[in-house]
Every structure is written in C-alpha cells, then in structure tokens.
Design an enzyme around this catalytic site. Structure first.
Site, PDB file in Angstrom:
ATOM      1  N   TRP A   1       3.885  36.646 -21.173  1.00  0.00           N
ATOM      2  CA  TRP A   1       4.327  36.572 -22.566  1.00  0.00           C
ATOM      3  C   TRP A   1       4.243  35.172 -23.164  1.00  0.00           C
ATOM      4  O   TRP A   1       4.318  35.010 -24.376  1.00  0.00           O
ATOM      5  CB  TRP A   1       5.773  37.066 -22.685  1.00  0.00           C
TER       6      TRP A   1
ATOM      7  N   LYS B   1      -3.455  44.681 -19.540  1.00  0.00           N
ATOM      8  CA  LYS B   1      -2.054  45.088 -19.641  1.00  0.00           C
ATOM      9  C   LYS B   1      -1.254  43.852 -20.048  1.00  0.00           C
ATOM     10  O   LYS B   1      -0.947  43.006 -19.226  1.00  0.00           O
ATOM     11  CB  LYS B   1      -1.568  45.624 -18.280  1.00  0.00           C
TER      12      LYS B   1
ATOM     13  N   GLY C   1       1.324  35.050 -13.705  1.00  0.00           N
ATOM     14  CA  GLY C   1       2.756  35.318 -13.679  1.00  0.00           C
ATOM     15  C   GLY C   1       3.418  34.622 -12.506  1.00  0.00           C
ATOM     16  O   GLY C   1       2.896  33.638 -11.969  1.00  0.00           O
ATOM     17  N   SER C   2       4.539  35.157 -12.089  1.00  0.00           N
ATOM     18  CA  SER C   2       5.328  34.508 -11.042  1.00  0.00           C
ATOM     19  C   SER C   2       4.688  34.678  -9.671  1.00  0.00           C
ATOM     20  O   SER C   2       3.970  35.646  -9.406  1.00  0.00           O
ATOM     21  CB  SER C   2       6.744  35.078 -11.008  1.00  0.00           C
TER      22      SER C   2
ATOM     23  N   GLU D   1      -3.082  33.271 -11.106  1.00  0.00           N
ATOM     24  CA  GLU D   1      -2.541  32.018 -11.638  1.00  0.00           C
ATOM     25  C   GLU D   1      -1.032  32.193 -11.613  1.00  0.00           C
ATOM     26  O   GLU D   1      -0.459  32.886 -12.452  1.00  0.00           O
ATOM     27  CB  GLU D   1      -3.078  31.759 -13.042  1.00  0.00           C
ATOM     28  N   LEU D   2      -0.395  31.567 -10.627  1.00  0.00           N
ATOM     29  CA  LEU D   2       1.011  31.858 -10.331  1.00  0.00           C
ATOM     30  C   LEU D   2       1.925  30.705 -10.758  1.00  0.00           C
ATOM     31  O   LEU D   2       1.560  29.907 -11.604  1.00  0.00           O
ATOM     32  CB  LEU D   2       1.149  32.203  -8.846  1.00  0.00           C
TER      33      LEU D   2
ATOM     34  N   CYS E   1       3.653  27.417 -17.255  1.00  0.00           N
ATOM     35  CA  CYS E   1       3.534  27.161 -15.823  1.00  0.00           C
ATOM     36  C   CYS E   1       3.092  25.731 -15.546  1.00  0.00           C
ATOM     37  O   CYS E   1       3.299  25.218 -14.446  1.00  0.00           O
ATOM     38  CB  CYS E   1       2.573  28.152 -15.181  1.00  0.00           C
TER      39      CYS E   1
ATOM     40  N   GLU F   1      11.432  26.747 -10.789  1.00  0.00           N
ATOM     41  CA  GLU F   1      10.724  26.563 -12.054  1.00  0.00           C
ATOM     42  C   GLU F   1      11.685  26.884 -13.190  1.00  0.00           C
ATOM     43  O   GLU F   1      12.129  28.025 -13.337  1.00  0.00           O
ATOM     44  CB  GLU F   1       9.490  27.472 -12.105  1.00  0.00           C
TER      45      GLU F   1
END
Length: 482
Positions: A155, A179, A233-234, A255-256, A289, A386
């Site tokens: 988001w 998605k 995301g995480s 991509e975390l 991030c 984080e």
C-alpha cells in the site's frame, strides 16, 4: 479519458472486462486521513483469481509474439498517459494512502519512469552466440518470456510498485495478474484504465482486488500456468510465499523488509547530513522499506546533528495530505499508527530521550507526528524492528569498525546511508555494509535505471535496470552445427 474517482472502474479487471466478484462480495476503501469511505469495490474470490490466471495464460502467446517495438510503443503511451493524468492519479493516491499530495505527485512521476525505462528495454532483449571450446558446435542462447506472472504489491507506493513489476513483464512479453493491497486498490484500477487506453490487449494485464489474499495467492501459486511470482512486502509474509512457490518451483522476486542504517561520521557536512536524513526518514512519511530506520552518529558531532535534525523534524507540517501546505499526511491505517506509537513508548520507557513528536494527536485520521529519539541504546528494540513511520531513533558510535558491526547486526540488508566528506572512507564503508544498495551523502537511492533489491532476508532478485527485465526472461541454449 481523464481519470477521476467518479469514472474509475470499481470491479475486477479480467480479460479486458470490468466485473463484480463471482460471489458478489465487496469491500470499502477508507480514506485514512478522514476515516470516511472512498469507494466500495469488488472483493475477488479464489475463482476470480484463477479466472485472471486463465485470461493471462490465454493472452500469453499472442503478446509474446508481438514485436518488441510494438510492446515498447504501448509502454511509452502508458507512460505518457500517466504523466497527462498526474494530478488525478496523485489525488487518488493521497486519498487512499494518506500520504502528502507532494509525495503522491512524486510517486506518479517515479512510477511512470518505470514504464518509460522498460519501453526502451523492450527492444534490448539480446542473445549470445559462440563456438564451443571443442569446436564441435555453436552455442546459441536466446531469451524468451517466462510466462504468466502474478504480482502482489503493497500500500505504500500503489502506483510505483505496480509499474516496477508490470513494466518489465510487459516489455519481456509476459502477461500478468496484479493483486494490489486492500488498503490502496483504487490506484491499481486506475492503472488498468491507463494500460487499456495505451493499447494493451485484453488479458495481458489483469487486476484482482480482494481481501481474501492468502487463499487467492495460494491458489494461483498452485496453478501450473503461473511461472513467475513477484512480491513486495514484509519478510515474514515473504518467507511463507517463498515456501508456497517452492511447491511448483515458481521463479520468485521478493522485495522484503528493511532496517536501514543512516551513518553520520564526524567529518560529515552536517547541513548535507541533515538534509539527507530528512529525505531518508521522511520520504513517504517514513512508510518505505528504504526509509532510514536507525541513525548512528559519531560522538563528536552527535549533539550538533541531533539539534539540527530535531529542529528540521519539528517544523514538519502534518495534516490531511490533500492540503497543499502539509508535508506529512496520515499513516495508512490504525494498526500501523498504533505499532509506531508502541515502539516509541517502549523506547522512552527504556531510557530514550523524546526530542520532538511522540504523541498521537486527537481527532479523526491515523496521524503520527515527526518524532526524534536521542540517547537510544544500541541494543534497543526500536533499532531491531522496522518502524515504518516518521520516527528517527539516534544512537552514537566511536569508531568505523564499531558502526559497521552495528549496521550489519540485522537479518535485513536492503539499503544503507553514509555521510562523510571522505570519499575513500565512504566507498570503503559501502563495500563492508551488508546491503544491496548504499546512498552516500544522499537520502534516496531508488532509480528505474538502477538495480533495486536487498541482501540477506531483504529479498531475492532485482527490480529496475536491465536486471529487472531479465527477471521475466528464460535463457534457452540451442546447440547447433552447420
């Protein structure tokens, strides 16, 4: 057609058709600055997800066979449409994510650049030819599109995370199912309209809006027609998705999470360091991030840097992101805002000094002010997690070796920042930092022409640059004799 909230499709976008969820379910999209309902949109089911995969699979051969120049020109038109609709897209992003309008405008331009970059890369899908060492054959290598790609985007950058994945996939000749995050699906629907206007054929780009994410993604990953999966995301969720993708050996890009150190050496230009720190921390309200998460300042300049940084943070204007005067909008939802507050409260309880901010304001909206914590212990919990918000915890160090050890003491390795006047020191430290990217005397590193990605548990693969295109291509070796 000019984009607006009123003329935006509110359904799923599958095979070029706007439609409701197969079981009729829907959900509300909330404006986090006002807590009011922005729109009600389709809540896609597992069956809808598989329909999207089927549409992408059916459209795949024709799109892969489309000449690279034609794919390039379609992506270029999509870039131009994004720029033409910059203001409408920016307002939409602000309304559903809460970020300041200035940040949203910057995101639209950044997002559009991925389409322009990969429109240029589409005509640079190169192969190789060589003679085998034994001389018995020629070794020919060609690169072909991997196939149907499924994307899950977050988001915090609803436009940029979509184009960073869709751009290279379409350039390579792949078809996609996107998605988007349930908090910010409207931007993805706007992007569907833009791709349609740009000339993307039905089925090449499909949008699945849903709150039933886990089941829908699991079903799509178990579908043998899906050959590529990309998630931003995480790290926690990334681990789960990697395990699921392993069952069908789907090629993954991840991509975390990040836990970026921001290092200020005693010889740094403090004015430059503070300016870089403001960008590294406050871009996108800290909901990034790549945001600086841990500030390590060498002791001789710790007091001066902290004083000047606190002054800059305290002047940050917070309010509804649609207000042109605001620099900091709301957080995306209550749980994100509350987690930030808990981390700050815990740090203060364990001895950190609150220099500015640190209090949830009264009234509607999920706001949290620009906050600086000083005298933070190097083993403090806030330096391990984080924060994902406008909070800057400052700790001190005494030597180069010490700060490198502190910076690398994390399972994450996305980006690091270094401030010093000594270029040799900067490059020496950059080489020793366990991260995929390093910013020197600057607070932002992302660029569509650069390979974006992390080390360790911050991710797998790269996005952007030519590397990003290669993520969607398979190499085929052909042995030939003539």
């Amino acid at each position: 057609m000019e984009l607006s909230l009123n003329n935006l499709g509110k359904g799923l976008y599958i095979n070029g058709i706007w439609r409701a969820a197969s079981d009729g379910k829907a959900f509300d999209v909330i404006n986090p600055a006002t807590e009011e309902v922005l729109a009600t949109i389709a809540d896609g089911s597992v069956e809808d997800g598989l329909d999207a995969v089927a549409a992408a699979h059916a459209a795949g051969p024709a799109w892969a066979a489309t000449p690279p120049r034609q794919r390039s020109e379609i992506l270029r038109r999509a870039f131009e449409l994004m720029i033409a609709n910059k203001e409408a897209l920016a307002r939409l992003i602000t309304q559903e994510s809460g970020k300041a309008l200035s940040e949203a405008r910057g995101e639209v331009v950044y997002a559009a650049e991925f389409l322009r970059w990969f429109s240029e890369e589409a005509v640079r899908i190169l192969g190789d030819m060589s003679t085998s060492p034994s001389g018995d054959k020629h070794i020919m290598v060609i690169r072909q599109p991997i196939g149907v790609a499924v994307f899950v985007t977050p988001w915090n950058f609803p436009a940029a995370m979509a184009t960073r994945k869709i751009g290279p996939a379409l350039a390579a000749g792949c078809t996609v199912v996107l998605k988007p995050a349930k908090e910010t699906p409207l931007t993805a629907l706007a992007m569907a309209s833009i791709f349609e206007q740009a000339g993307v054929p039905p089925g090449v780009v499909n949008i699945l809006t849903t709150r039933r994410t886990a089941k829908a993604i699991e079903a799509m990953l178990n579908d043998l027609r899906v050959r590529k999966f990309s998630f931003t995301g995480s790290t926690e969720i990334g681990r789960v998705l990697l395990a699921q993708a392993a069952q069908t050996v789907v090629k993954c890009s991840m991509e975390l999470g990040g836990n970026a150190p921001f290092i200020v050496f005693a010889d740094a230009d403090i004015e430059v360091a503070v300016a870089a720190a403001m960008v590294a921390k406050m871009r996108n309200g800290g909901e990034s991030c790549t945001a600086a998460n841990r500030f390590y300042v060498e002791k001789p300049v710790a007091e001066e840097f902290t004083r000047r940084f606190v002054d800059a943070m305290a002047k940050t204007r917070m309010g509804n992101g649609l207000d042109e005067n605001m620099q900091l909008g709301s957080m995306v939802n209550a749980s994100t805002r509350n987690k930030i507050a808990e981390l700050v409260d815990d740090a203060v309880a364990h001895g950190a000094r609150l220099c500015t901010g640190g209090k949830i304001p009264a009234g509607k909206g999920y706001f949290y002010p620009a906050t600086v914590l000083a005298d933070v212990a190097n083993d403090a919990g806030i330096l391990k997690e984080e924060v994902f918000g406008p909070v800057a915890p400052i700790a001190t160090f005494e030597s180069e070796a010490e700060v490198i050890a502190l910076a690398n003491d994390t399972e994450m390795g996305l980006v690091s920042f270094v401030c010093t006047r000594d270029l040799a020191k900067a490059l020496r430290v950059a080489e020793k930092l366990d991260s995929g990217m390093v910013g020197i005397n600057r607070g932002i590193v992302a660029d569509p022409a650069a390979p974006f990605g992390g080390w360790k548990q911050s991710g797998v693969g790269r996005e952007g640059a030519h590397d990003g295109l290669l993520e969607y291509l398979e190499s085929k070796y052909i042995a030939v004799t003539w």
